[in-house]
Write a protein that holds these residues in place. Sequence first.
Motif, PDB file in Angstrom:
ATOM      1  N   ASN A   1      -9.766   0.439   8.032  1.00 50.83           N
ATOM      2  CA  ASN A   1      -9.206  -0.859   7.642  1.00 50.83           C
ATOM      3  C   ASN A   1      -9.878  -2.028   8.371  1.00 50.83           C
TER       4      ASN A   1
ATOM      5  N   ASN B   1       0.779  -9.782   7.939  1.00 51.12           N
ATOM      6  CA  ASN B   1       1.092  -8.496   7.324  1.00 51.12           C
ATOM      7  C   ASN B   1       0.955  -7.414   8.364  1.00 51.12           C
TER       8      ASN B   1
ATOM      9  N   GLN C   1       1.373  -2.952   8.938  1.00 50.31           N
ATOM     10  CA  GLN C   1       1.586  -1.632   8.326  1.00 50.31           C
ATOM     11  C   GLN C   1       3.021  -1.189   8.535  1.00 50.31           C
TER      12      GLN C   1
ATOM     13  N   LEU D   1       4.573  -4.531   0.326  1.00 49.08           N
ATOM     14  CA  LEU D   1       3.293  -4.744  -0.375  1.00 49.08           C
ATOM     15  C   LEU D   1       2.585  -3.392  -0.442  1.00 49.08           C
ATOM     16  N   GLU D   2       2.683  -2.775  -1.618  1.00 48.74           N
ATOM     17  CA  GLU D   2       2.170  -1.409  -1.790  1.00 48.74           C
ATOM     18  C   GLU D   2       0.639  -1.402  -1.733  1.00 48.74           C
ATOM     19  N   ASN D   3       0.106  -0.341  -1.142  1.00 54.02           N
ATOM     20  CA  ASN D   3      -1.357  -0.125  -1.072  1.00 54.02           C
ATOM     21  C   ASN D   3      -2.095  -1.357  -0.572  1.00 54.02           C
ATOM     22  N   TYR D   4      -1.548  -1.994   0.417  1.00 49.84           N
ATOM     23  CA  TYR D   4      -2.114  -3.263   0.879  1.00 49.84           C
ATOM     24  C   TYR D   4      -3.454  -3.061   1.596  1.00 49.84           C
ATOM     25  N   TYR D   5      -3.541  -1.979   2.356  1.00 50.28           N
ATOM     26  CA  TYR D   5      -4.735  -1.758   3.174  1.00 50.28           C
ATOM     27  C   TYR D   5      -5.751  -0.871   2.455  1.00 50.28           C
TER      28      TYR D   5
ATOM     29  N   SER E   1       0.806   0.791   2.940  1.00 47.28           N
ATOM     30  CA  SER E   1       1.524  -0.402   2.497  1.00 47.28           C
ATOM     31  C   SER E   1       1.868  -1.300   3.681  1.00 47.28           C
ATOM     32  N   ALA E   2       2.264  -2.525   3.365  1.00 44.52           N
ATOM     33  CA  ALA E   2       2.495  -3.509   4.430  1.00 44.52           C
ATOM     34  C   ALA E   2       3.814  -4.246   4.226  1.00 44.52           C
TER      35      ALA E   2
END
Length: 161
Positions: A28, A111, A113, A135-139, A144-145
């Motif tokens: 990330n 944001n 994790q 916030l799904e699949n943010y990284y 998610s975050a």
Amino acid sequence: MALIEVKKVLTKDLNKITTLEKKIFKENAFSKELIEKLIMKNLFFLKLEISKVKNKIIGFIIALKDQNKNVSIINFLIDPKFQNKGYGSYLLQYTIEKIKKLNNIKKITLNVQLSNSIAICLYEKFNFKRNPTILENYYQSGESAYLMELEINSRLTKTYK
Ligand SMILES: CC(C)(COP(=O)(O)OP(=O)(O)OC[C@H]1O[C@@H](n2cnc3c(N)ncnc32)[C@H](O)[C@@H]1OP(=O)(O)O)[C@@H](O)C(=O)NCCC(=O)NCCS
């Protein structure tokens, strides 16, 4: 806590900052190119140095101002060897104070994790509130975050000592 100093990150710090970033955030991590661009922008890109060891960067923070009177903390870390000694709190407090001195800033956002309970605790200690929307699949890694926000004018903003 050893004697520490907060300073602006300069281009000469690029390699050290990139190494720390990769060590901590792995897949990330921000790329070297992005970090370089962020150094060139004149914003809050601050490093924490231990004064007894010349140029020893033990952490850094990056905050960006957006168009909507908000500032986002987009990157923040302390070298694992120096974690849990109060340095993260110190750097975050310092940055919040700097942001408060800007005119017209309403909110600081960031944001984090879902699994990063240490960072979430730290932000809550400074009165950041967690937005319930995930916030799904943010990284890059697919994690998610949470969005966390601190109202700048809040009288409840904690001063960390
Ligand atoms: C999050 C981070 C910056 C905190 O920095 P730090 O220097 O360790 O923070 P502090 O020593 O000021 O501790 C902050 C709080 O976290 C808790 N904490 C820190 N390290 C901990 C650990 N290893 N285990 C349990 N709690 C811990 C402490 O309880 C402390 O609260 P306290 O006032 O009750 O003591 C650091 O852990 C880090 O760099 N993590 C990896 C990168 C990261 O997650 N960045 C944030 C991305 S959103």
